[in-house]
Design an enzyme around this catalytic site. Structure first.
Site, PDB file in Angstrom:
ATOM      1  N   LYS A 480       0.826  -1.171  -0.099  1.00  0.00           N
ATOM      2  CA  LYS A 480      -0.109  -0.219   0.046  1.00  0.00           C
ATOM      3  C   LYS A 480       1.012   1.074  -0.030  1.00  0.00           C
ATOM      4  O   LYS A 480       2.237   1.118   0.227  1.00  0.00           O
ATOM      5  CB  LYS A 480      -1.056  -0.156   1.307  1.00  0.00           C
ATOM      6  CG  LYS A 480       0.007  -0.071   2.489  1.00  0.00           C
ATOM      7  CD  LYS A 480      -1.182  -0.171   3.801  1.00  0.00           C
ATOM      8  CE  LYS A 480      -0.380   0.051   5.063  1.00  0.00           C
ATOM      9  NZ  LYS A 480      -1.153  -0.046   5.951  1.00  0.00           N
ATOM     10  N   ARG A 575      -9.762   0.902  15.372  1.00  0.00           N
ATOM     11  CA  ARG A 575      -9.910   1.618  14.548  1.00  0.00           C
ATOM     12  C   ARG A 575     -10.851   0.941  13.360  1.00  0.00           C
ATOM     13  O   ARG A 575     -11.840   1.767  13.059  1.00  0.00           O
ATOM     14  CB  ARG A 575      -8.263   1.447  14.007  1.00  0.00           C
ATOM     15  CG  ARG A 575      -8.180   2.361  12.686  1.00  0.00           C
ATOM     16  CD  ARG A 575      -6.744   2.297  12.193  1.00  0.00           C
ATOM     17  NE  ARG A 575      -6.074   0.904  11.685  1.00  0.00           N
ATOM     18  CZ  ARG A 575      -4.842   0.679  11.283  1.00  0.00           C
ATOM     19  NH1 ARG A 575      -4.226   1.662  11.246  1.00  0.00           N
ATOM     20  NH2 ARG A 575      -4.564  -0.311  10.878  1.00  0.00           N
ATOM     21  N   TYR A 703      12.477  32.247   2.362  1.00  0.00           N
ATOM     22  CA  TYR A 703      11.316  32.864   2.427  1.00  0.00           C
ATOM     23  C   TYR A 703      10.980  33.322   3.853  1.00  0.00           C
ATOM     24  O   TYR A 703      11.263  32.710   4.895  1.00  0.00           O
ATOM     25  CB  TYR A 703      10.144  32.127   2.107  1.00  0.00           C
ATOM     26  CG  TYR A 703       9.831  31.899   0.635  1.00  0.00           C
ATOM     27  CD1 TYR A 703       9.491  32.932  -0.099  1.00  0.00           C
ATOM     28  CD2 TYR A 703       9.835  30.614  -0.063  1.00  0.00           C
ATOM     29  CE1 TYR A 703       9.227  32.617  -1.614  1.00  0.00           C
ATOM     30  CE2 TYR A 703       9.753  30.393  -1.383  1.00  0.00           C
ATOM     31  CZ  TYR A 703       9.265  31.424  -1.873  1.00  0.00           C
ATOM     32  OH  TYR A 703       9.300  31.564  -3.350  1.00  0.00           O
ATOM     33  N   MET A 752       9.255  24.870  -2.037  1.00  0.00           N
ATOM     34  CA  MET A 752       8.256  23.822  -2.825  1.00  0.00           C
ATOM     35  C   MET A 752       9.299  22.817  -3.211  1.00  0.00           C
ATOM     36  O   MET A 752       9.087  21.583  -3.476  1.00  0.00           O
ATOM     37  CB  MET A 752       7.303  24.502  -3.907  1.00  0.00           C
ATOM     38  CG  MET A 752       6.620  23.456  -4.419  1.00  0.00           C
ATOM     39  SD  MET A 752       5.633  23.912  -5.669  1.00  0.00           S
ATOM     40  CE  MET A 752       4.218  24.808  -5.013  1.00  0.00           C
TER      41      MET A 752
END
Length: 810
Positions: A480, A575, A703, A752
């Site tokens: 998965k 769960r 940034y 990014m």
């Protein structure tokens, strides 16, 4: 040529059945790669994790007729088969290969040592192949099995053999000596590799030196004084190079000077590299060539062409949804078979071989091309691309759909790669054909951030987990979340090749994608949904059923059609899953819907990783067995029961039951609180330095000006950001990376597509490799820096990051 009767005499085995005294041309050990012809001989080897005897019936059905076995066999079931029983199939293989070697009187170079064996062998091949017809180990076939398979390749046309020998414990080298029978030796160096197999390093040296008992000369560096001492004690003639040796060697940077007074030689050579290991390996090669009396006038030109030797086949992502097996560093018939074996293991219908002319094979052009055709037909190649005048001239001998080109350049400007989409392409060529250009053209263009997946490490982990299981315990492997970030299709293909029992995926579309890529194993879908039922039925996927809503939706959708399901029980994880109070209702529903076939019943452990929760784990197991037994008894079924996940496999083997579920353990991550050195890391995420800047004290970086230089620093920008899965949580010094073995912190905010790191005091240049996690920087350590777990780090790695899958060429 030997026959089956010859094999009986050579091995002193017991003849169980002789249907016909056939010739033997091929030796086969791996049933999955078997050349199923009557002139092949299969060795049924029984080991701790496998038993070759289990594959005799399928091999016989496919056409193989000759077998060496260790167990008794019901030969009446195989009336056309030849069977010979021996005490050890591996020893029989070694005896046969030793006999084969004794039929040839060519010079053989034997190479051993701790490191550099394969490099030296391949470089000698590069340097000498224009002058000799050479036979050598494919890749690094240097083991008790690899060496006899390599020596079996010797044919009457060969003029020189180059074989490496590796050992891991006492007694092994004497066997390899009988097989290789070297006339010239090279002892590369001595280090710590395989120290664990020997009482002392001296014992290891003595064992390795046994390879050279009968050599005319053995070449060794003067700096390995203990090796020299042992060689002299064994009366082995030696040629020592270096300080105080027979040959004086000096070097500086790229320049090497060699003075051999006995032969009145005073030479200088320029090397194409300056690292110490490559220099030592190259000097071994040069000394051997000078010993052979080679015309050194042309030696510099050939040294200039030496290149690093890839030690592995690489599986890369390509354009048009194809995969590329990159094996472009050399081309000979032995290596071709190894590469074709790797190609056979890829589960795609379309398999293409791009091959150059094979140079210095010693065969006539007609014989060579016919042999190539036989190999590709037996390996299931569906299309062929030939490059070079020999293949072009003899194209009528290739019997699969094919295209031919006189040169690599002609191929690059003419071929339409769309014809090979959705397949796997093996690219294998002699160095002079520059097939790396073909790989570059085929390869998907992705930025320089790469996740390397070590398939050998993955197989090691798989086998280690199998070794902890009872023989009757099945294995489901979870693929998965893009196989924990490693690439679902490629990993699933490997698992299918190694015969696991089930695969597990999170969502139906993951299972559909596997089916479209020729994965036929049973697949459990952990999170089915009503809108995915149609696809699940079409692609034979098996849903996990964990509540009444999904159960009733499935029943309504099926309208009586059959469906295999996995029933999930909640034993304390809270769960997903049916609770014990709900079982009567579940049982009544299943009784009324016999079209639902319960394949397995399972639950999930909440704290298997930590000894603190051992009591709770036992409570979960007790509850699970009680609930499962109730379902089995009332439905009168006998489904598979499974409870253990990766930490459970490692810590609670008493609850293996009928099956276990392997997840992150496959990828070399130990999810328990106790170390386990047997698990090998599989993934290595790396990028490069795009630019380096000097930043003055008081200036800021990135940034929001979050990165502040409190003093003059050196900043590198690396080609990875949060879009690649490098979390913004690593910002402002929380994250670290590794450059040239030194750790560097993130400075400022992660962007990014890029991240800035502080490399003050680290020797680095633009283009240098940067390890995000993997070699030298364990993923567990990376996860700890942002208070998360390795699962998250692995699965966050974006699919835009190129995956390169590699395996050793053995």
């Amino acid at each position: 040529m030997i026959t089956f009767q010859d094999v009986r005499k050579i091995t002193h085995g017991k003849l169980i059945q002789l249907a016909s005294d056939r010739n033997i041309n091929y030796l086969v050990l791996d049933s999955r790669k078997a050349i199923a012809t009557e002139d092949a001989l299969f060795f049924a080897i029984k080991g701790d994790r496998h038993d070759g005897h289990l594959f005799i019936e399928s091999l016989y059905k496919s056409g193989l007729r000759q077998f060496i076995v260790e167990n008794d066999v019901e030969v009446l079931r195989f009336p056309e088969g030849n069977f010979l029983k021996v005490g050890s199939s591996i020893e029989a293989l070694q005896k046969i290969s030793s006999f084969h070697r004794s039929q040839f009187q060519i010079p053989i170079i034997g190479i051993t040592g701790s490191n550099g064996k394969t490099i030296i062998k391949e470089w000698l091949y590069q340097l000498l192949s224009k002058d000799y017809k050479i036979v050598k180990n494919p890749g690094s076939y240097n083991s008790q099995i690899g060496v006899p398979l390599s020596v079996w390749q010797i044919q009457s046309n060969h003029e020189l053999g180059i074989f490496e020998a590796g050992i891991s414990q006492p007694g092994e080298m004497e066997k390899l000596l009988q097989i290789i029978q070297p006339t010239i030796g090279i002892f590369t160096n001595i280090g710590t590799a395989h120290d664990e197999g020997f009482a002392t390093q001296l014992q290891k040296i003595e064992e390795k030196c046994n390879l050279f008992i009968n050599t005319k000369v053995t070449i060794v560096s003067a700096k390995y004084s203990e090796v020299i001492k042992v060689l002299r004690e064994k009366n082995i003639p030696i040629l020592v190079w270096g300080k105080g040796g027979d040959i004086e060697v000096n070097y500086s940077a790229y320049l090497v000077s060699i003075k051999w007074k006995e032969r009145n030689l005073d030479l200088s050579f320029q090397l194409p590299f300056e690292d110490a290991a490559s220099r030592e390996n190259a000097i071994h090669c040069m000394v051997l060539i000078l010993y052979l009396g080679y015309d050194y006038a042309n030696l510099q030109e050939r040294i200039n062409q030496l290149k690093s030797v890839p030690m592995r086949l690489q599986l890369k992502q390509g354009i048009n949804n194809c995969q590329i097996i990159d094996d472009t560093y050399n081309n000979d018939l032995g290596g071709l078979q190894i590469s074709l074996d790797f190609l056979t293991g890829q589960h795609r219908k379309k398999k293409t071989l791009v091959l150059s002319d094979i140079l210095q094979s010693g065969l006539s052009e007609n014989e060579l091309v016919q042999k190539i055709n036989n190999m590709i037909v037996k390996s299931g190649v569906t299309s062929f691309v030939g490059v070079g005048p020999v293949l072009l001239k003899n194209k009528n001998l290739i019997s699969v759909p094919a295209a031919f080109f006189g040169s690599t350049q002609e191929l690059l400007t003419t071929i339409n790669w769309e014809d090979y989409q959705n397949g796997v392409v093996l690219v294998k060529g002699a160095r002079v054909f520059q097939f790396e250009k073909i790989v570059r053209q085929l390869q998907r263009k992705i930025h320089e951030t790469v996740m390397e997946i070590d398939l050998d490490a993955m197989v090691h982990n798989l086998n280690y987990i199998k070794s902890r299981l009872k023989a009757s315990t099945k294995l489901m492997v979870m693929v998965k979340a893009f196989a924990y970030g490693s690439g679902s299709n490629e990993v699933a293909s490997l698992l299918q090749y190694h015969k696991v029992d089930f695969l597990g995926v999170a969502y139906a579309d993951e299972g559909v994608d596997l089916r479209k890529n020729q994965i036929s194993l049973p697949i459990m879908v952990m999170n089915p949904s009503e809108d995915s039922f149609e696809a699940m039925i079409e692609y034979d996927l098996q849903p996990e059923i964990y509540n009444f809503k999904i159960l009733k939706e499935l029943i309504n959708f099926l309208q009586g059609r059959t469906c295999k399901i996995h029933l999930k029980l909640d034993t304390g994880m809270h769960r997903l899953g049916f609770e014990e109070a709900e079982l009567d209702t579940v049982i009544n529903i299943l009784k009324s819907t016999p079209n639902l076939i319960v394949i397995s019943i399972f639950s999930h452990l909440a704290g298997a990783d930590d000894p603190e929760h051992n009591i709770f784990t036992r409570e979960q197991a007790t509850a699970f067995l009680r609930m499962a037994e109730k379902i089995k008894t009332e439905l009168k079924i006998n489904p598979i029961l499974h409870l253990l996940n990766s930490p459970g496999i490692l810590r609670h083997k008493e609850y293996q039951l009928n099956m276990v579920r392997l997840g992150i353990g496959l990828y070399g991550v130990n999810p328990t609180s106790l170390p386990d050195p047997n698990l090998m890391p599989v993934a290595n995420l790396k990028t490069i330095i795009s630019q380096i800047k000097k930043v003055k004290a008081g200036d800021t970086v990135g940034y929001g000006r979050k990165g502040k230089a409190t003093h003059d620093i050196v900043v590198a920008t690396i080609a990875i950001g949060y879009a690649d899965g490098f979390s913004r949580a690593f910002s402002q010094g929380k994250g670290i990376v590794s450059i040239n073995g030194k750790k560097a912190p993130v400075i400022g905010n992660v962007c990014m597509d890029m991240t800035m790191i502080d490399i003050t005091g680290i020797e680095a240049k633009e283009g240098d490799e940067v390890i995000i996690f993997g070699k030298g920087l364990p993923i567990q350590e990376v996860a700890q820096h942002i208070n998360t777990i390795p699962y998250e780090i692995l699965t966050n790695t974006s699919e835009r990051v190129k995956r390169v899958f590699y395996a050793e060429s053995i």
